[in-house]
Design an enzyme around this catalytic site. Structure first.
Site, PDB file in Angstrom:
ATOM      1  N   GLN A   6       1.527 -10.795  -3.269  1.00  0.00           N
ATOM      2  CA  GLN A   6      -0.145 -10.491  -3.369  1.00  0.00           C
ATOM      3  C   GLN A   6      -0.616 -10.097  -4.649  1.00  0.00           C
ATOM      4  O   GLN A   6       0.003  -9.357  -5.232  1.00  0.00           O
ATOM      5  CB  GLN A   6      -0.265  -9.384  -2.302  1.00  0.00           C
ATOM      6  CG  GLN A   6       0.073  -9.852  -0.841  1.00  0.00           C
ATOM      7  CD  GLN A   6      -0.368  -8.789   0.232  1.00  0.00           C
ATOM      8  OE1 GLN A   6       0.128  -7.664   0.056  1.00  0.00           O
ATOM      9  NE2 GLN A   6      -1.007  -9.159   1.307  1.00  0.00           N
TER      10      GLN A   6
ATOM     11  N   HIS B 212      -8.100  -1.775   0.289  1.00  0.00           N
ATOM     12  CA  HIS B 212      -7.230  -2.566  -0.087  1.00  0.00           C
ATOM     13  C   HIS B 212      -7.785  -3.839  -0.469  1.00  0.00           C
ATOM     14  O   HIS B 212      -8.602  -4.309   0.239  1.00  0.00           O
ATOM     15  CB  HIS B 212      -6.076  -2.904   1.138  1.00  0.00           C
ATOM     16  CG  HIS B 212      -5.540  -1.692   1.710  1.00  0.00           C
ATOM     17  ND1 HIS B 212      -3.996  -1.728   1.994  1.00  0.00           N
ATOM     18  CD2 HIS B 212      -6.110  -0.881   2.395  1.00  0.00           C
ATOM     19  CE1 HIS B 212      -3.992  -0.409   2.564  1.00  0.00           C
ATOM     20  NE2 HIS B 212      -5.149  -0.037   3.000  1.00  0.00           N
TER      21      HIS B 212
ATOM     22  N   ASP C  98      -2.598  -7.849  -5.154  1.00  0.00           N
ATOM     23  CA  ASP C  98      -2.980  -6.593  -4.300  1.00  0.00           C
ATOM     24  C   ASP C  98      -3.833  -5.855  -5.515  1.00  0.00           C
ATOM     25  O   ASP C  98      -3.446  -5.553  -6.451  1.00  0.00           O
ATOM     26  CB  ASP C  98      -1.763  -6.164  -3.897  1.00  0.00           C
ATOM     27  CG  ASP C  98      -2.192  -5.331  -2.419  1.00  0.00           C
ATOM     28  OD1 ASP C  98      -3.305  -5.207  -2.118  1.00  0.00           O
ATOM     29  OD2 ASP C  98      -1.113  -5.125  -1.803  1.00  0.00           O
TER      30      ASP C  98
ATOM     31  N   CYS D 100       0.753  -1.456   0.150  1.00  0.00           N
ATOM     32  CA  CYS D 100      -0.027   0.151   0.064  1.00  0.00           C
ATOM     33  C   CYS D 100       0.899   1.235  -0.150  1.00  0.00           C
ATOM     34  O   CYS D 100       0.635   2.218  -0.887  1.00  0.00           O
ATOM     35  CB  CYS D 100      -1.124   0.118   1.048  1.00  0.00           C
ATOM     36  SG  CYS D 100      -0.713  -0.760   2.691  1.00  0.00           S
TER      37      CYS D 100
ATOM     38  N   LYS E 284     -12.011  -5.661   7.944  1.00  0.00           N
ATOM     39  CA  LYS E 284     -11.801  -6.385   6.740  1.00  0.00           C
ATOM     40  C   LYS E 284     -12.840  -7.524   6.540  1.00  0.00           C
ATOM     41  O   LYS E 284     -13.518  -8.014   7.455  1.00  0.00           O
ATOM     42  CB  LYS E 284     -10.418  -6.969   6.531  1.00  0.00           C
ATOM     43  CG  LYS E 284      -9.978  -7.627   7.673  1.00  0.00           C
ATOM     44  CD  LYS E 284      -8.545  -8.242   7.602  1.00  0.00           C
ATOM     45  CE  LYS E 284      -8.035  -9.271   8.611  1.00  0.00           C
ATOM     46  NZ  LYS E 284      -6.865  -9.854   8.499  1.00  0.00           N
TER      47      LYS E 284
ATOM     48  N   ARG F 216       7.541 -10.878   4.833  1.00  0.00           N
ATOM     49  CA  ARG F 216       7.053 -10.602   6.216  1.00  0.00           C
ATOM     50  C   ARG F 216       7.752 -11.701   7.154  1.00  0.00           C
ATOM     51  O   ARG F 216       8.144 -12.910   6.657  1.00  0.00           O
ATOM     52  CB  ARG F 216       5.662 -10.972   6.507  1.00  0.00           C
ATOM     53  CG  ARG F 216       4.731  -9.856   5.608  1.00  0.00           C
ATOM     54  CD  ARG F 216       3.425 -10.221   5.716  1.00  0.00           C
ATOM     55  NE  ARG F 216       2.546  -9.321   5.053  1.00  0.00           N
ATOM     56  CZ  ARG F 216       1.330  -9.198   4.709  1.00  0.00           C
ATOM     57  NH1 ARG F 216       0.660 -10.208   5.372  1.00  0.00           N
ATOM     58  NH2 ARG F 216       0.728  -8.360   4.079  1.00  0.00           N
TER      59      ARG F 216
ATOM     60  N   HIS G 180      -5.469  -1.398  -4.947  1.00  0.00           N
ATOM     61  CA  HIS G 180      -5.857  -0.496  -4.072  1.00  0.00           C
ATOM     62  C   HIS G 180      -6.778   0.665  -4.748  1.00  0.00           C
ATOM     63  O   HIS G 180      -6.653   0.788  -6.103  1.00  0.00           O
ATOM     64  CB  HIS G 180      -4.684   0.543  -3.384  1.00  0.00           C
ATOM     65  CG  HIS G 180      -4.013  -0.321  -2.806  1.00  0.00           C
ATOM     66  ND1 HIS G 180      -2.580  -0.882  -3.320  1.00  0.00           N
ATOM     67  CD2 HIS G 180      -3.967  -0.773  -1.580  1.00  0.00           C
ATOM     68  CE1 HIS G 180      -2.168  -1.589  -2.267  1.00  0.00           C
ATOM     69  NE2 HIS G 180      -2.860  -1.627  -1.235  1.00  0.00           N
TER      70      HIS G 180
END
Length: 635
Positions: free
Chosen positions: A380, A509, A382, A333, A463, A362, A384
């Site tokens: 990911q 997200h 991902d 992000c 979420k 991570r 946004h």
RNA sequence: GCUGGUGUGGCUCAGUGGUAGAGCAGCGCAUUCGUAAUGCGCAGGCCGCCGGUUCAAAUCCGGCCACCAGCUCCA
């Protein structure tokens, strides 16, 4: 006399005080034998409960969730009794029924070993053979506290103290063993028949790592030995679908000691992965997403601003470049936000959907690593979405629809969870309230079933999570939709409104696959390695019967290759049976057996990995068939 | 990270103090074969890593690493 209304609506009369067990036996001998627990005017109760007034009654056998739960729960009491008999002084924590069995947590001075499970099992069998009745005892708060305190059961005392003041407190006794328990239970230990203790593990008291670690014994039980055996065989079969095993067998990926949690993707795994990405890109482009890519290492200041420094540091990796501090991104992000901020946006541009297949790192706890399902670096899928406050609901619904669409392509069933404000959170309660109800609203409008997970949200917002199952029924979070009211503030994101003034956009997200790695793990277990043709690393293998058919086989292969079908030629000097066996093992969808007959008339003898020999057909006919399967992504 | 378990050729596993084994896979030779294992032969191991005990360690002891199950955590 009391009137008892049964499930089918019929009404029968009994003398007052008749027990549920007696009612069950009066309906049929079989129900009398098989009923485990009952429902009396909507409340789950022991079969020994007397009926004192007109009531509605239902019975549950092992075939129902209620019956199984009660059965396993009662078995856990027997386990506790056996353990206390063998190891006096052992303190009891909790012992619930779980999906396929039960467990009980103990605080014992001796360390349980796998060998001891057999002894405990034998003791349990003795208790079952003794057929001790389960007796319910309703107790006063004070006397129950006194009882467990005297018995030295400090965990039970803690449990009682935490019950609401007006809570009813009950205990169950079988033989000389008494446990705090709301019930209900099966009538007697003799009903439990077939028991197996399956494993041993540590578990923190009340699930908090701040508390003492107890010894947890897992087990399962069935009313018939054959059912237990079936269950154990089923688990063995499921283990053959484990993605870690198939990943090696099918040469998809490996994880090496040199990089725990950092998977290596091999050529075949990459084919699968690239096909998934291709599909993903196509769908996202059609749904108005624009793809970006942001750097993996970014300056520490960015992470301080985003809140990751304060809230996520323990999970991050750091490095220094020219004496300055940098972090390896754990999320995409902040980088994505910099792309948004690189120019001015009009309200007319919104919503802006920016997608990124972003590699994040991570630091997961070593004990948490699990094949591709939980790793320390993953990509990911991902995106946004930056939008006007008024677009929130529609955008969330759009993502839910997208997740549903994509999961259906693979034939996945999924579970939805809504996670709310965690302890370590940024932002006021009001903001969280608003964001949470926006998510709820979208779910409700779409008629989705979901479970609420209190306190499980991300630190920047609540979420919606989409969970998929692995081969053993463990669920893994894949898709997620996170509404974020923090980042736009922290990064002072703006758009120019109709009024010419700057306003704050709202941001979500979201992922669909979750991580490419985890999704591939789930996919592998779901299909047991037999991927749909469009995903299969090798779609067809050509098997010439003898050396003199290799030339024709080569032609067939070239033709398939020209049509972009992923094809291999097995021209080894082996019998066709052997080649088939190997191709089957590799779960290759189509095997083309080629001999004199095929070479003569330009045909292929087609064998499908699950349908078997499906006969001979023209090469072009086969090409049309497989291409159609690929194009429609047939599963 | 915590609790328990496991670690022997590419894979599955045997080997409990005295010179490292099997099957499969690999390689070579022969076999030319019609829908799930052709035969014979040959290679291949710092017994996870480091240290200790012992005349002698895959085997006993300690530390570390990785993996498995679970807890915690999470895409």
């Amino acid at each position: 006399m009391v009137k008892v209304t049964l499930k089918d609506g019929s009404v029968r009369e009994y003398s007052e005080g008749v027990t549920l067990a007696e009612v069950a036996s009066s309906i049929s001998g079989r129900l009398g034998k098989e009923a485990l627990v009952g429902r009396l005017d909507g409340k789950l109760v022991d079969l020994t409960t007397p009926i004192k007034k007109d009531a509605a009654v239902e019975f549950y056998t092992f075939d129902s969730e209620e019956g199984r739960q009660t059965f396993r729960h009662s078995t856990s009491h027997v386990l506790a009794q056996a353990v206390q008999k063998l190891f006096p002084g052992t303190k009891l924590a909790i012992g619930p029924a779980i999906a396929d069995g039960f467990y009980y947590d103990f605080d014992a001075s001796e360390k349980f070993t796998p060998e001891m499970l057999g002894k405990i099992e034998a003791e349990m069998e003795a208790i079952i053979k003794a057929d001790l009745p389960f007796e319910r005892m309703d107790m006063e708060r004070e006397s129950s506290l006194e009882f467990f305190d005297r018995a030295g059961e400090s965990y039970k005392v803690e449990l009682i103290n935490d019950l609401p003041v007006d809570a009813a407190i009950s205990c169950y006794r079988q033989g000389d063993f008494t446990d705090l328990c709301a019930g209900p239970h099966v009538p007697s230990t003799g009903r439990l028949k077939s028991v197996k203790l399956t494993s041993l593990a540590g578990a923190y008291w009340r699930g908090s790592e701040k508390n003492k670690m107890l010894q947890r014994v897992y087990g399962t039980s069935f009313p018939k030995k054959s059912l237990l055996e079936e269950h154990l065989t089923r688990i063995e079969e499921a283990k053959k679908r484990d993605h870690r095993r198939l990943g090696a067998e099918l040469e998809l990926f490996t994880i090496q000691e040199e990089g725990p949690g950092f998977p290596f993707f091999h050529p075949k795994g990459m084919v699968l992965r690239n096909e998934l990405e291709k599909f993903w890109k196509e769908v996202h482009r059609k749904r108005g997403y624009h793809e970006i890519r942001t750097p993996i290492i970014l300056n520490r200041a960015l992470w301080e601003r985003s809140g990751h420094w304060d809230h996520y540091r323990d999970n991050m990796y750091f490095t220094k470049i020219d004496e300055l501090d940098y972090a390896v991104k754990p999320m995409n992000c902040p980088g994505g936000i910099l792309v948004y901020k690189s120019r001015l946006h009009s309200y007319r541009d919104l919503p802006i959907r920016m997608a990124e297949l972003g590699l994040v790192h991570r630091h997961e706890l070593s004990g948490a690593l699990h094949g591709l399902m939980r790793v320390r670096c993953f990509t990911q899928d991902d995106a946004h979405i930056y939008m006007l406050p008024g677009q929130i609901k529609e955008e969330i619904m759009g993502v839910i629809d997208l997740v549903d669409y994509i999961y259906k392509v693979f034939g996945f069933k999924y579970k939805v969870e809504l996670s709310t404000k965690p302890e370590k959170a940024m932002g006021s309660d009001e903001i969280w309230e608003m964001a949470t109800s926006a998510l709820e609203d979208a779910l409700n409008t779409m008629g989705m079933e979901y479970k609420v997970n209190e306190g499980d949200g991300a630190f920047y917002g609540p979420k919606i999570d989409f969970h998929l199952e692995d081969c053993l029924g463990r669920t893994w979070q894949c898709g997620t939709i996170q509404l974020d009211l923090q980042m736009p503030e922290l990064f002072e994101l703006t758009y120019v409104g109709e009024d010419g003034q700057k306003h704050r956009p709202v941001m979500i997200h979201r992922t669909v696959f979750g991580s490419m790695e985890r999704f591939i793990g789930i996919l592998t277990e779901h299909f047991a390695g037999a991927f749909p043709v469009w995903l299969a690393p090798v779609q067809a293998r050509v098997l010439p019967i003898t050396g003199r058919h290799v030339e024709y086989a080569q032609k067939v292969m070239d033709r398939l290759d020209a049509e972009d079908i992923r094809v291999e030629l097995d021209d080894r000097n082996e019998k066709v049976n052997y080649k088939i066996r190997e191709a089957q093992g590799q779960k290759i969808p189509y095997m083309l057996v080629l001999g004199d007959r095929e070479a003569e008339n330009g045909a292929v003898a087609v064998r499908h990995r699950s349908a078997g020999d499906i006969g001979s057909m023209g090469l072009e006919e086969f090409i049309a068939r497989i291409k159609d399967e690929i194009k429609t992504r047939k599963i």
